[in-house]
Design a protein around this motif. Structure first.
Motif, PDB file in Angstrom:
ATOM      1  N   MET A   1    -105.863  35.680  43.897  1.00 19.68           N
ATOM      2  CA  MET A   1    -105.433  36.655  42.895  1.00 19.68           C
ATOM      3  C   MET A   1    -104.155  36.243  42.177  1.00 19.68           C
ATOM      4  O   MET A   1    -103.733  36.916  41.234  1.00 19.68           O
ATOM      5  CB  MET A   1    -105.214  38.013  43.564  1.00 19.68           C
ATOM      6  CG  MET A   1    -106.483  38.681  44.070  1.00 19.68           C
ATOM      7  SD  MET A   1    -107.727  38.932  42.772  1.00 19.68           S
ATOM      8  CE  MET A   1    -106.870  40.094  41.714  1.00 19.68           C
TER       9      MET A   1
ATOM     10  N   PRO B   1    -105.018  35.459  38.342  1.00 22.59           N
ATOM     11  CA  PRO B   1    -105.212  36.670  37.529  1.00 22.59           C
ATOM     12  C   PRO B   1    -103.923  37.434  37.278  1.00 22.59           C
ATOM     13  O   PRO B   1    -103.704  37.958  36.180  1.00 22.59           O
ATOM     14  CB  PRO B   1    -106.196  37.493  38.363  1.00 22.59           C
ATOM     15  CG  PRO B   1    -106.955  36.489  39.146  1.00 22.59           C
ATOM     16  CD  PRO B   1    -105.967  35.415  39.477  1.00 22.59           C
ATOM     17  N   VAL B   2    -103.059  37.496  38.303  1.00 25.73           N
ATOM     18  CA  VAL B   2    -101.782  38.192  38.122  1.00 25.73           C
ATOM     19  C   VAL B   2    -100.910  37.442  37.121  1.00 25.73           C
ATOM     20  O   VAL B   2    -100.258  38.046  36.255  1.00 25.73           O
ATOM     21  CB  VAL B   2    -101.056  38.342  39.474  1.00 25.73           C
ATOM     22  CG1 VAL B   2     -99.638  38.862  39.259  1.00 25.73           C
ATOM     23  CG2 VAL B   2    -101.828  39.289  40.387  1.00 25.73           C
TER      24      VAL B   2
ATOM     25  N   LEU C   1    -101.490  38.063  33.472  1.00 28.24           N
ATOM     26  CA  LEU C   1    -100.993  39.307  32.892  1.00 28.24           C
ATOM     27  C   LEU C   1     -99.898  39.056  31.856  1.00 28.24           C
ATOM     28  O   LEU C   1     -99.575  39.951  31.064  1.00 28.24           O
ATOM     29  CB  LEU C   1    -100.450  40.230  33.983  1.00 28.24           C
ATOM     30  CG  LEU C   1    -101.482  40.893  34.904  1.00 28.24           C
ATOM     31  CD1 LEU C   1    -100.784  41.671  36.000  1.00 28.24           C
ATOM     32  CD2 LEU C   1    -102.405  41.807  34.106  1.00 28.24           C
TER      33      LEU C   1
ATOM     34  N   ILE D   1    -106.591  47.345  31.016  1.00 34.79           N
ATOM     35  CA  ILE D   1    -106.446  46.225  31.939  1.00 34.79           C
ATOM     36  C   ILE D   1    -106.441  46.710  33.388  1.00 34.79           C
ATOM     37  O   ILE D   1    -107.058  46.102  34.267  1.00 34.79           O
ATOM     38  CB  ILE D   1    -105.151  45.439  31.629  1.00 34.79           C
ATOM     39  CG1 ILE D   1    -105.300  44.712  30.293  1.00 34.79           C
ATOM     40  CG2 ILE D   1    -104.843  44.441  32.732  1.00 34.79           C
ATOM     41  CD1 ILE D   1    -106.436  43.705  30.256  1.00 34.79           C
ATOM     42  N   ALA D   2    -105.751  47.821  33.640  1.00 33.38           N
ATOM     43  CA  ALA D   2    -105.713  48.366  34.998  1.00 33.38           C
ATOM     44  C   ALA D   2    -107.107  48.791  35.449  1.00 33.38           C
ATOM     45  O   ALA D   2    -107.512  48.536  36.595  1.00 33.38           O
ATOM     46  CB  ALA D   2    -104.751  49.548  35.060  1.00 33.38           C
ATOM     47  N   ARG D   3    -107.840  49.420  34.535  1.00 31.61           N
ATOM     48  CA  ARG D   3    -109.193  49.857  34.890  1.00 31.61           C
ATOM     49  C   ARG D   3    -110.104  48.657  35.120  1.00 31.61           C
ATOM     50  O   ARG D   3    -110.902  48.655  36.066  1.00 31.61           O
ATOM     51  CB  ARG D   3    -109.749  50.732  33.765  1.00 31.61           C
ATOM     52  CG  ARG D   3    -111.171  51.197  34.004  1.00 31.61           C
ATOM     53  CD  ARG D   3    -111.605  52.234  32.994  1.00 31.61           C
ATOM     54  NE  ARG D   3    -113.021  52.535  33.140  1.00 31.61           N
ATOM     55  CZ  ARG D   3    -113.667  53.498  32.478  1.00 31.61           C
ATOM     56  NH1 ARG D   3    -112.981  54.269  31.631  1.00 31.61           N
ATOM     57  NH2 ARG D   3    -114.943  53.707  32.665  1.00 31.61           N
ATOM     58  N   ALA D   4    -109.992  47.629  34.265  1.00 36.53           N
ATOM     59  CA  ALA D   4    -110.808  46.428  34.436  1.00 36.53           C
ATOM     60  C   ALA D   4    -110.493  45.756  35.770  1.00 36.53           C
ATOM     61  O   ALA D   4    -111.399  45.308  36.487  1.00 36.53           O
ATOM     62  CB  ALA D   4    -110.557  45.460  33.282  1.00 36.53           C
ATOM     63  N   PHE D   5    -109.208  45.690  36.108  1.00 37.67           N
ATOM     64  CA  PHE D   5    -108.797  45.078  37.378  1.00 37.67           C
ATOM     65  C   PHE D   5    -109.402  45.832  38.554  1.00 37.67           C
ATOM     66  O   PHE D   5    -109.959  45.220  39.482  1.00 37.67           O
ATOM     67  CB  PHE D   5    -107.267  45.082  37.477  1.00 37.67           C
ATOM     68  CG  PHE D   5    -106.746  44.511  38.768  1.00 37.67           C
ATOM     69  CD1 PHE D   5    -106.540  43.148  38.906  1.00 37.67           C
ATOM     70  CD2 PHE D   5    -106.461  45.352  39.838  1.00 37.67           C
ATOM     71  CE1 PHE D   5    -106.061  42.624  40.099  1.00 37.67           C
ATOM     72  CE2 PHE D   5    -105.982  44.834  41.032  1.00 37.67           C
ATOM     73  CZ  PHE D   5    -105.779  43.466  41.166  1.00 37.67           C
ATOM     74  N   LEU D   6    -109.334  47.158  38.511  1.00 45.50           N
ATOM     75  CA  LEU D   6    -109.859  47.967  39.599  1.00 45.50           C
ATOM     76  C   LEU D   6    -111.376  47.841  39.699  1.00 45.50           C
ATOM     77  O   LEU D   6    -111.931  47.642  40.790  1.00 45.50           O
ATOM     78  CB  LEU D   6    -109.456  49.428  39.395  1.00 45.50           C
ATOM     79  CG  LEU D   6    -109.950  50.424  40.456  1.00 45.50           C
ATOM     80  CD1 LEU D   6    -109.384  50.057  41.828  1.00 45.50           C
ATOM     81  CD2 LEU D   6    -109.568  51.844  40.076  1.00 45.50           C
TER      82      LEU D   6
ATOM     83  N   LEU E   1    -113.407  45.461  38.550  1.00 44.92           N
ATOM     84  CA  LEU E   1    -113.850  44.128  38.942  1.00 44.92           C
ATOM     85  C   LEU E   1    -113.559  43.858  40.417  1.00 44.92           C
ATOM     86  O   LEU E   1    -114.350  43.193  41.099  1.00 44.92           O
ATOM     87  CB  LEU E   1    -113.180  43.072  38.065  1.00 44.92           C
ATOM     88  CG  LEU E   1    -113.662  43.028  36.616  1.00 44.92           C
ATOM     89  CD1 LEU E   1    -112.833  42.056  35.790  1.00 44.92           C
ATOM     90  CD2 LEU E   1    -115.137  42.633  36.552  1.00 44.92           C
ATOM     91  N   SER E   2    -112.434  44.370  40.903  1.00 43.34           N
ATOM     92  CA  SER E   2    -112.105  44.188  42.319  1.00 43.34           C
ATOM     93  C   SER E   2    -113.136  44.887  43.200  1.00 43.34           C
ATOM     94  O   SER E   2    -113.626  44.317  44.188  1.00 43.34           O
ATOM     95  CB  SER E   2    -110.707  44.720  42.617  1.00 43.34           C
ATOM     96  OG  SER E   2    -109.731  44.013  41.892  1.00 43.34           O
TER      97      SER E   2
END
Length: 271
Positions: A20, A23-24, A27, A52-57, A59-60
Motif C-alpha cells: 500500500m 498507492p499512498v 496521493l 478518492i476516499a470512497r474509491a480507496f475503501l 477497492l480495499s
C-alpha cells in the motif's frame, strides 16, 4: 487458503501494508488536484477527497472479497459475484434513465441478458475457463460497459419519443405498431449509445493502451500476449453492449404505450 494468503498470518499483513506504500504515495497527485481546485475556486475539493476516499475503501474491500472468492472451488461464488455486479449496474443505469418506468429493472434485465449471453459464448468456445480469476474480471468489464450504453439508450429513447411525439402519434394513427412508430427514435438512441464503444475499438492502441493490455504488460507479459487478450476484450465488450442496448429498447416499449397502442402521456410528463 493459498500459501502466503492467510489473513491470520502476520506476514500477510506486512506484505499488504508494504504494497500500500505506492498507492499512498500516489496521493500526491490528488493533493495537486485539490490545490488546483482551491486556487481556481472550483469548489471541488470536497468531492475530490470524498471520491478518492470512497474509491480507496471500495477497492480495499473488493480486494479482500476477491481474494476470498479466488480461493474457493465452488462456482456459486462466481455467480453471486456476477449477480451483485449486475444488480449494482442495473440500479445505476436505471438512475440515469430515472423517468423510464421500472427503469432499474429494465436496465438490470438488459445488462444480465447481454453479459450472460456473451459470457456463455466465451466459455463454450473455450476462450476463458470458468474460474473466478478469469470470469469475475471479465464479467466486470462487460457489465460496466453494458451499464453505460443501457442507461444512455433508455434515456435517449425516452427523450426522442417525447420531443417527436407528434410524429409517433401520427404513425400510430395510420396503423403503425409501437415498434414501427418509434423505429427512427430507437435507431438514433442505439447509435448514440453504441458509438463510443465502436469508436474506442477503432482507435484502440493508437491513442491509448487499454487497461487490460496495460496491466498485462506492467505485470511482465509480452506485448504480443497482451494484444491477444485485448482483442478478446474488445470483441466481448461490443457484443455484450450491443445485446444489452437493444434489449433495453424492446423492454421500454410496454412502458411508453398503453394497451390501445397510444402514447402513455404520464411517462413523458416530467423532465
Amino acid at each position: 487458503m493459498m500459501v502466503g494468503m492467510d489473513p491470520y498470518d502476520a506476514s500477510f499483513w506486512m506484505d499488504f501494508l508494504r504494497g500500500m506504500l505506492k498507492p499512498v504515495a500516489a496521493l500526491a497527485v490528488v493533493l495537486m488536484a485539490v490545490a488546483l481546485s482551491f486556487t481556481q475556486k472550483l469548489k471541488l475539493e470536497g468531492e475530490i477527497v470524498y471520491a478518492i476516499a470512497r474509491a480507496f475503501l471500495q477497492l480495499s474491500i473488493i480486494g479482500f472479497v476477491l481474494q476470498f472468492i479466488f480461493t474457493q472451488k465452488n462456482a456459486v461464488w462466481i455467480i453471486l459475484a456476477y449477480l451483485f455486479m449486475v444488480s449494482v449496474a442495473g440500479y445505476t443505469a436505471g438512475q440515469r434513465a430515472k423517468h423510464v418506468p421500472r427503469g432499474k429493472y429494465i436496465a438490470g434485465i438488459s445488462i444480465l441478458a447481454g453479459t450472460a449471453v456473451t459470457m456463455l459464448l466465451l466459455v463454450v468456445l473455450n476462450v476463458f475457463p470458468f474460474t473466478p480469476r478469469y470470469i469475475i474480471p471479465v464479467a466486470g468489464m462487460m457489465v460496466g460497459n453494458a451499464m453505460t450504453v443501457t442507461g444512455v439508450t433508455m434515456k435517449k429513447l425516452r427523450e426522442d419519443v417525447k420531443v417527436q411525439k407528434n410524429l409517433v402519434e401520427t404513425a400510430l394513427a395510420l396503423g403503425a405498431t409501437p415498434r414501427q412508430a418509434t423505429y427512427q427514435q430507437v435507431k438514433r438512441s442505439l447509435v448514440i449509445a453504441l458509438s463510443p464503444v465502436i469508436d474506442n475499438a477503432k482507435t484502440v492502441g493508437l491513442i491509448s493502451l487499454p487497461g487490460a493490455m496495460t496491466g498485462l504488460i506492467m505485470g511482465g507479459a509480452s506485448p504480443l500476449e497482451a494484444i491477444q487478450l485485448q482483442i478478446v476484450v474488445m470483441n466481448m465488450l461490443i457484443g455484450a453492449s450491443t445485446v444489452s442496448s437493444i434489449s433495453s429498447t424492446y423492454l421500454c416499449w410496454p412502458a411508453f404505450f398503453t394497451k390501445a397502442y397510444q402514447l402513455e402521456y404520464k411517462v413523458f410528463a416530467t423532465d
